[in-house]
Motif scaffolding. Structure first.
Motif, PDB file in Angstrom:
ATOM      1  N   GLU A   1       0.867  -1.160   0.000  1.00 50.79           N
ATOM      2  CA  GLU A   1       0.000   0.000   0.000  1.00 50.79           C
ATOM      3  C   GLU A   1       0.914   1.224   0.000  1.00 50.79           C
ATOM      4  O   GLU A   1       1.541   1.549   1.006  1.00 50.79           O
ATOM      5  N   HIS A   2       1.030   1.886  -1.132  1.00 49.42           N
ATOM      6  CA  HIS A   2       2.008   2.952  -1.251  1.00 49.42           C
ATOM      7  C   HIS A   2       1.611   4.154  -0.400  1.00 49.42           C
ATOM      8  O   HIS A   2       0.443   4.509  -0.263  1.00 49.42           O
ATOM      9  N   ALA A   3       2.641   4.786   0.163  1.00 51.72           N
ATOM     10  CA  ALA A   3       2.435   5.902   1.076  1.00 51.72           C
ATOM     11  C   ALA A   3       2.095   7.177   0.316  1.00 51.72           C
ATOM     12  O   ALA A   3       2.086   7.215  -0.909  1.00 51.72           O
ATOM     13  N   VAL A   4       1.830   8.220   1.082  1.00 47.95           N
ATOM     14  CA  VAL A   4       1.592   9.536   0.507  1.00 47.95           C
ATOM     15  C   VAL A   4       2.875   9.983  -0.200  1.00 47.95           C
ATOM     16  O   VAL A   4       3.975   9.760   0.302  1.00 47.95           O
ATOM     17  N   PRO A   5       2.758  10.603  -1.357  1.00 46.75           N
ATOM     18  CA  PRO A   5       3.953  11.018  -2.090  1.00 46.75           C
ATOM     19  C   PRO A   5       4.888  11.884  -1.245  1.00 46.75           C
ATOM     20  O   PRO A   5       4.442  12.750  -0.490  1.00 46.75           O
ATOM     21  N   GLU A   6       6.211  11.603  -1.387  1.00 51.38           N
ATOM     22  CA  GLU A   6       7.227  12.328  -0.626  1.00 51.38           C
ATOM     23  C   GLU A   6       8.192  13.026  -1.564  1.00 51.38           C
ATOM     24  O   GLU A   6       8.566  12.479  -2.588  1.00 51.38           O
ATOM     25  N   LEU A   7       8.619  14.218  -1.169  1.00 49.31           N
ATOM     26  CA  LEU A   7       9.692  14.901  -1.867  1.00 49.31           C
ATOM     27  C   LEU A   7      11.019  14.528  -1.225  1.00 49.31           C
ATOM     28  O   LEU A   7      11.150  14.569   0.004  1.00 49.31           O
ATOM     29  N   CYS A   8      11.982  14.164  -2.039  1.00 48.36           N
ATOM     30  CA  CYS A   8      13.305  13.784  -1.564  1.00 48.36           C
ATOM     31  C   CYS A   8      14.341  14.648  -2.279  1.00 48.36           C
ATOM     32  O   CYS A   8      14.067  15.240  -3.325  1.00 48.36           O
ATOM     33  N   ALA A   9      15.523  14.702  -1.712  1.00 53.73           N
ATOM     34  CA  ALA A   9      16.602  15.452  -2.356  1.00 53.73           C
ATOM     35  C   ALA A   9      17.921  14.746  -2.135  1.00 53.73           C
ATOM     36  O   ALA A   9      18.178  14.219  -1.049  1.00 53.73           O
TER      37      ALA A   9
ATOM     38  N   LEU B   1      13.822   4.365  -9.942  1.00 55.55           N
ATOM     39  CA  LEU B   1      13.717   3.777 -11.268  1.00 55.55           C
ATOM     40  C   LEU B   1      14.610   4.468 -12.292  1.00 55.55           C
ATOM     41  O   LEU B   1      14.988   5.631 -12.156  1.00 55.55           O
ATOM     42  N   SER B   2      14.916   3.727 -13.349  1.00 58.06           N
ATOM     43  CA  SER B   2      15.803   4.204 -14.400  1.00 58.06           C
ATOM     44  C   SER B   2      15.177   5.377 -15.139  1.00 58.06           C
ATOM     45  O   SER B   2      13.984   5.360 -15.474  1.00 58.06           O
ATOM     46  N   PRO B   3      15.979   6.416 -15.437  1.00 55.10           N
ATOM     47  CA  PRO B   3      15.450   7.532 -16.235  1.00 55.10           C
ATOM     48  C   PRO B   3      15.183   7.149 -17.681  1.00 55.10           C
ATOM     49  O   PRO B   3      14.672   7.970 -18.447  1.00 55.10           O
ATOM     50  N   GLU B   4      15.514   5.916 -18.071  1.00 54.28           N
ATOM     51  CA  GLU B   4      15.199   5.463 -19.429  1.00 54.28           C
ATOM     52  C   GLU B   4      13.751   5.013 -19.564  1.00 54.28           C
ATOM     53  O   GLU B   4      13.276   4.805 -20.683  1.00 54.28           O
ATOM     54  N   LEU B   5      13.046   4.840 -18.467  1.00 53.83           N
ATOM     55  CA  LEU B   5      11.658   4.363 -18.522  1.00 53.83           C
ATOM     56  C   LEU B   5      10.714   5.466 -18.989  1.00 53.83           C
ATOM     57  O   LEU B   5      10.873   6.644 -18.646  1.00 53.83           O
ATOM     58  N   THR B   6       9.691   5.066 -19.731  1.00 50.74           N
ATOM     59  CA  THR B   6       8.672   6.018 -20.166  1.00 50.74           C
ATOM     60  C   THR B   6       7.472   5.970 -19.221  1.00 50.74           C
ATOM     61  O   THR B   6       7.296   5.014 -18.461  1.00 50.74           O
TER      62      THR B   6
ATOM     63  N   GLY C   1      10.364   5.129  -6.594  1.00 51.22           N
ATOM     64  CA  GLY C   1      10.759   6.524  -6.668  1.00 51.22           C
ATOM     65  C   GLY C   1      11.369   6.846  -8.008  1.00 51.22           C
ATOM     66  O   GLY C   1      11.792   5.958  -8.754  1.00 51.22           O
ATOM     67  N   MET C   2      11.453   8.145  -8.323  1.00 50.20           N
ATOM     68  CA  MET C   2      12.019   8.565  -9.599  1.00 50.20           C
ATOM     69  C   MET C   2      12.583   9.970  -9.450  1.00 50.20           C
ATOM     70  O   MET C   2      12.039  10.798  -8.714  1.00 50.20           O
ATOM     71  N   MET C   3      13.695  10.233 -10.132  1.00 52.12           N
ATOM     72  CA  MET C   3      14.226  11.588 -10.156  1.00 52.12           C
ATOM     73  C   MET C   3      13.320  12.451 -11.020  1.00 52.12           C
ATOM     74  O   MET C   3      13.084  12.139 -12.187  1.00 52.12           O
ATOM     75  N   VAL C   4      12.831  13.563 -10.442  1.00 50.72           N
ATOM     76  CA  VAL C   4      11.941  14.442 -11.197  1.00 50.72           C
ATOM     77  C   VAL C   4      12.629  15.730 -11.618  1.00 50.72           C
ATOM     78  O   VAL C   4      12.194  16.387 -12.571  1.00 50.72           O
TER      79      VAL C   4
ATOM     80  N   GLY D   1       2.006   4.819  -9.803  1.00 47.99           N
ATOM     81  CA  GLY D   1       2.572   4.094  -8.666  1.00 47.99           C
ATOM     82  C   GLY D   1       3.855   4.664  -8.111  1.00 47.99           C
ATOM     83  O   GLY D   1       4.468   4.072  -7.220  1.00 47.99           O
ATOM     84  N   ILE D   2       4.293   5.823  -8.596  1.00 44.42           N
ATOM     85  CA  ILE D   2       5.511   6.460  -8.098  1.00 44.42           C
ATOM     86  C   ILE D   2       5.140   7.365  -6.924  1.00 44.42           C
ATOM     87  O   ILE D   2       4.299   8.258  -7.062  1.00 44.42           O
ATOM     88  N   THR D   3       5.784   7.140  -5.786  1.00 40.36           N
ATOM     89  CA  THR D   3       5.411   7.914  -4.599  1.00 40.36           C
ATOM     90  C   THR D   3       6.579   8.651  -3.965  1.00 40.36           C
ATOM     91  O   THR D   3       6.392   9.343  -2.968  1.00 40.36           O
TER      92      THR D   3
END
Length: 875
Positions: A603-611, A723-728, A744-747, A822-824
């Motif tokens: 059950e994925h959590a509330v989206p988080e900002l990371c740095a 996840l890989s930045p190559e994913l669409t 997670g993913m780099m935004v 599904g990215i949180t």
């Protein structure tokens, strides 16, 4: 090359010479030249998708020829597999097995897991693309079911020896082109060449192009003659095989699936002779050693190196001046004169530019060898001519050339006619390689005629056939010489008789046609015995049940595929008939690998900002912006005086490197703490997390492109993944919600596109061999490519370099879509950003998060930034 000592010889297994084949002719060349095993592509799932590869018919016949000759065949499936491709990739492997493949070279952990599940009998070798370079990861691969691990090219002989103590079968690179970056973690082609991904077998080789090292003011720091800052020479270990083998290398890999048959034949031939001499404790003569070295130099090469094997990665391994074939230097231009013509010429007549050159030879040349004439001062200008004569070293030869060249130009052989002739003769043979056999013939009066054939390389492969009873001669008695002659005529068979043991009674006679027939029967029976194990495995592949793409990821009680026969097409979508016809033995449960591991989707959590931060200042900016999770690389933590305990107390998550060689472990391992989160960049670090009970977060350099990989690595201890930045976005929407991992993913940030053991700053020719005191390392530097794009580069205190994407990635406008996929966890990577850029990136991400929480659409992308691969994807 020091020969094998008698003390060591009994304890070393016979090494495997592993050759490349990108076409049927290259396969034949490798087999004819003496390869023990051949690796090739089959279908589209391999790291050389531009190679010719094989049809089913070609592959099946090639496998059979190899097996009878005593060689093995490996299929490369060494790319990441997209989620929707999993069933297709498995079907390709099943089909290759059915055609005779012995083993499969795998990069993708999801494919590895599913292959172990659906085809547990298949032999798996871990690809160098999986980035394995220490004993801990190697041992883990074996425990998961891999038969062999292909180590990173960068490892030294002592490191190989240390890993060999695990007892795992090791494959090491011995000859050919090497990547500048650690394999499996390079995204340069993806981000600099319109989505042509090395992880998908479509590398455009941008590392071979010219670059300029520039500072933040645009000043060019590249030293003259160092334009190709990312282009290494080719590996050549032909004279140090003793070191590799005594270190424990089992297979010596020759690179070259994109190379021509003449290259494959020449390189395999040299290494075959070197290995045979080594195992027999023979030292080749000086003349023979020179001939072998000459043969390698006249095959495609960018000059040679074995710096990695000796634990070095400096200038000596680089081909700064050029990235194309250097061939072998054979002489120098002594004189150049224009060709004079009598009579009138048209003004455009090319003959007015003809010249004659006198060259002095230091090496022999052959008629029709292709010669390159190039002056060091004019690297970009050269010409190639065919040699009209044979000439020896020490001779002087006049050549006619299309235009004048400068005196002092170097002359090289870049294509050897002898190599073409040699491989051409081999390919014209009806049998590419015959297996050597020992022959026993018994012709005793009153007893049946007997012929026994035994493979010289494996005496267990023996067959004996009997014929009619031997009778007294009616006219002339048969002689021992005649028996040997007629039995030894192996004709079109796949065998070559090299020794004879004859028992012959005096005065007996026989029909030679009967003798020929019995010999042919023996050859056919021996072929059956040789192929018996292979045929059993082929039958196993024929009766393997697999799923179609539409039905692969289901929780059905029974398989929704059909029993496949020889040449059968994939099962149709309507499987009602095949379900009803399945026997009890064929009924199997079909669940996702994650379900089998009892790891249901979280059950994925509330989206988080990371740095991700890199010093106290960037840490303070992230905290002030309200970032919830903060990450910092280990080297930065050490620079800032942190200990693991202090970092944990302040809520800073350590980021471990994408390289964890034996020399790195003392620095990295202490940051893996029980019950604490840590971002891991290698399988070795993941294994340590599982051992210590740490909460492993997979970095994007351990690529996940399918739910099977996510489930498998979750079973290995991972709790989340970046996840890989190559994913669409489309690919993420397909599977990211169906995994047991927090995703997670780099935004915002610059994607790291390359990690190299060689310092990229050496292009400036200012190395002081002391990274800690290097002032150049502290500047903001970039490599500028031929399109004018600037790619930031850094070198750490250990001399290891990293390169980053030329443009900032900003996918914050898609935060809402990413959440639905599904990215949180959303990473703002402050690495390589100026203070102003850090403030802008943090503000952009926080604004997007507020809009997301308010149910509003996030704002526009930062000016000048791109969406990376999120929409265009990679090939």
């Amino acid at each position: 090359m020091r020969p094998l000592t008698s003390e060591l010889k009994p304890y070393l297994p016979r090494p495997e010479l592993l050759a490349p084949a990108g076409s049927l002719d290259a396969f034949a060349a490798a087999l004819a030249a003496g390869a023990d095993a051949i690796y090739c592509g089959f279908g589209s799932f391999n790291a050389r998708r531009k190679a010719t590869n094989f049809t089913d018919e070609q592959f099946g016949s090639a496998c059979r020829a190899a097996h009878v000759a005593g060689a093995r065949v490996y299929v490369t499936v060494n790319i990441v597999i997209k989620d929707e491709e999993m069933a297709q990739a498995l079907e390709l492997i099943r089909r290759a097995s059915e055609l005779g493949a012995d083993a499969f070279i795998i990069q993708d952990w999801g494919l590895f897991a599913e292959l172990r599940r659906y085809m547990p009998w298949a032999e798996i070798h871990i690809s160098t693309q999986a980035n394995i370079h220490d004993a801990r990861a190697t041992r883990w691969c074996r425990l998961q079911g891999a038969e062999r691990v292909t180590l990173s090219r960068e490892l030294s002989v002592p490191e190989i020896a240390q890993i060999a103590k695990t007892g795992v079968e090791l494959e090491v690179f011995a000859h050919g082109s090497i990547c500048f970056s650690y394999s499996g973690v390079c995204l340069l082609s993806s981000f600099a060449c319109a989505g042509r991904s090395a992880n998908r077998g479509m590398c455009a080789q941008p590392c071979r192009l010219p670059y300029e090292l520039v500072d933040e003011h645009g000043h060019v720091l590249t030293a003259p003659g160092r334009d190709r800052a990312l282009c290494p020479r080719d590996t050549n270990t032909s004279t140090m095989l003793n070191e590799l083998l005594q270190a424990g290398a089992h297979a010596l890999k020759l690179e070259g699936r994109m190379k021509a048959p003449d290259y494959v034949y020449a390189v395999v031939d040299v290494y075959r002779k070197q290995l045979d001499d080594y195992m027999a404790a023979i030292e080749p003569s000086a003349e023979e050693a020179a001939a072998r070295a000459r043969k390698l130099k006249r095959s495609f090469n960018r000059d040679f190196t074995h710096e990695y094997q000796h634990g070095r990665s400096g200038d000596e391994m680089m081909s700064y001046e050029r990235s194309n074939n250097r061939g072998q230097e054979v002489g120098t231009v002594l004189d150049c004169k224009p060709v004079k013509f009598e009579g009138r010429l048209h003004r455009d007549d090319k003959r007015r530019r003809l010249a004659r050159v006198l060259i002095s030879l230091t090496e022999p040349i052959g008629r029709s060898d292709l010669l390159e004439l190039r002056h060091d001062d004019e690297q970009d200008q050269f010409l190639a001519v065919s040699s009209p004569v044979d000439a020896r070293a020490g001779e002087r030869v006049w050549l006619q050339i299309p235009r004048a060249v400068a005196v002092g130009a170097r002359v090289r052989v870049i294509r050897s006619q002898a190599a073409f002739d040699e491989v051409d003769a081999a390919l014209k043979q009806t049998v590419w390689r015959r297996r050597k056999v020992a022959v026993y013939v018994s012709a005793e009066q009153g007893r049946p005629l007997r012929i026994r054939l035994s493979c010289v390389d494996n005496a267990a492969l023996t067959v004996e056939c009997t014929g009619a009873e031997v009778e007294p001669a009616r006219t002339r008695a048969v002689t021992r010489e005649e028996l040997i002659e007629h039995v030894g005529r192996m004709g079109t068979s796949l065998f070559e008789a090299i020794s004879f043991d004859v028992v012959l009674d005096e005065g007996v006679g026989m029909s030679f046609s009967a003798l020929h027939k019995l010999r042919a029967t023996a050859c056919a029976e021996l072929e059956k015995i040789i192929l018996a194990d292979v045929d059993a495995r082929i039958e196993q592949a024929r009766t393997t049940l697999l799923l179609t793409s539409d039905d692969f990821y289901t929780d059905s009680e029974i398989v929704v595929g059909e029993l496949r026969g020889v040449g059968a097409r994939p099962a149709a979508k309507d499987h009602s008939e095949s379900k009803a016809s399945l026997s009890g033995e064929q009924r199997v449960r079909v669940q996702t690998f994650g379900a089998q591991q009892a790891l249901p989707p979280v059950e994925h959590a509330v989206p988080e900002l990371c740095a991700q931060v890199f010093d106290h200042a960037s840490l303070a900016r992230a905290r002030a912006a309200g970032i919830e999770r903060v990450y910092m690389p280990v080297d930065a933590l050490l620079d800032e005086g942190y200990t693991p305990a202090r970092a944990a107390a302040e809520g800073i998550i350590p980021v471990l490197d994408e390289v964890s060689r034996a020399s790195d472990l003392a620095r990295l391992d202490p940051w893996v703490q029980t019950a604490q989160p840590v971002a891991v960049g290698t399988i070795s670090e993941l294994v340590l997390c599982q051992e210590r009970g740490a909460h492993a977060e997979l970095r994007s350099c351990i690529p996940l492109h399918n739910r099977s990989a996510a489930a498998f690595l979750a079973g290995a201890g991972a709790v989340s993944a970046w996840l890989s930045p190559e994913l669409t976005l489309t690919e993420l929407e397909r599977w990211a919600t169906s995994t047991p991992l927090i995703m997670g993913m780099m935004v915002i940030g610059r994607a790291r596109v390359m990690t190299s053991e060689h310092c990229m700053l050496m292009a400036a020719n200012r190395c002081i061999d002391d990274c800690e005191r290097c002032t150049l390392r502290r500047k903001r530097l970039s490599l500028k490519n031929i399109d004018g794009k600037l790619m930031p580069v850094t070198t750490d205190i250990h001399g290891r370099s990293k390169m980053y994407a030329p443009t900032l990635t900003d996918i914050t406008p898609q935060l809402d879509k990413l959440v639905r996929a599904g990215i949180t966890r959303f990473m703002v990577d402050l690495t390589m950003l100026s203070e102003a850029e850090q403030e802008q990136a943090l503000a952009q991400a926080c604004a997007a998060k507020r809009a997301l929480n308010a149910g509003q659409k996030p704002g526009r992308r930062i000016a000048g930034a791109s969406a990376g691969c999120l929409f265009v994807g990679v090939d």
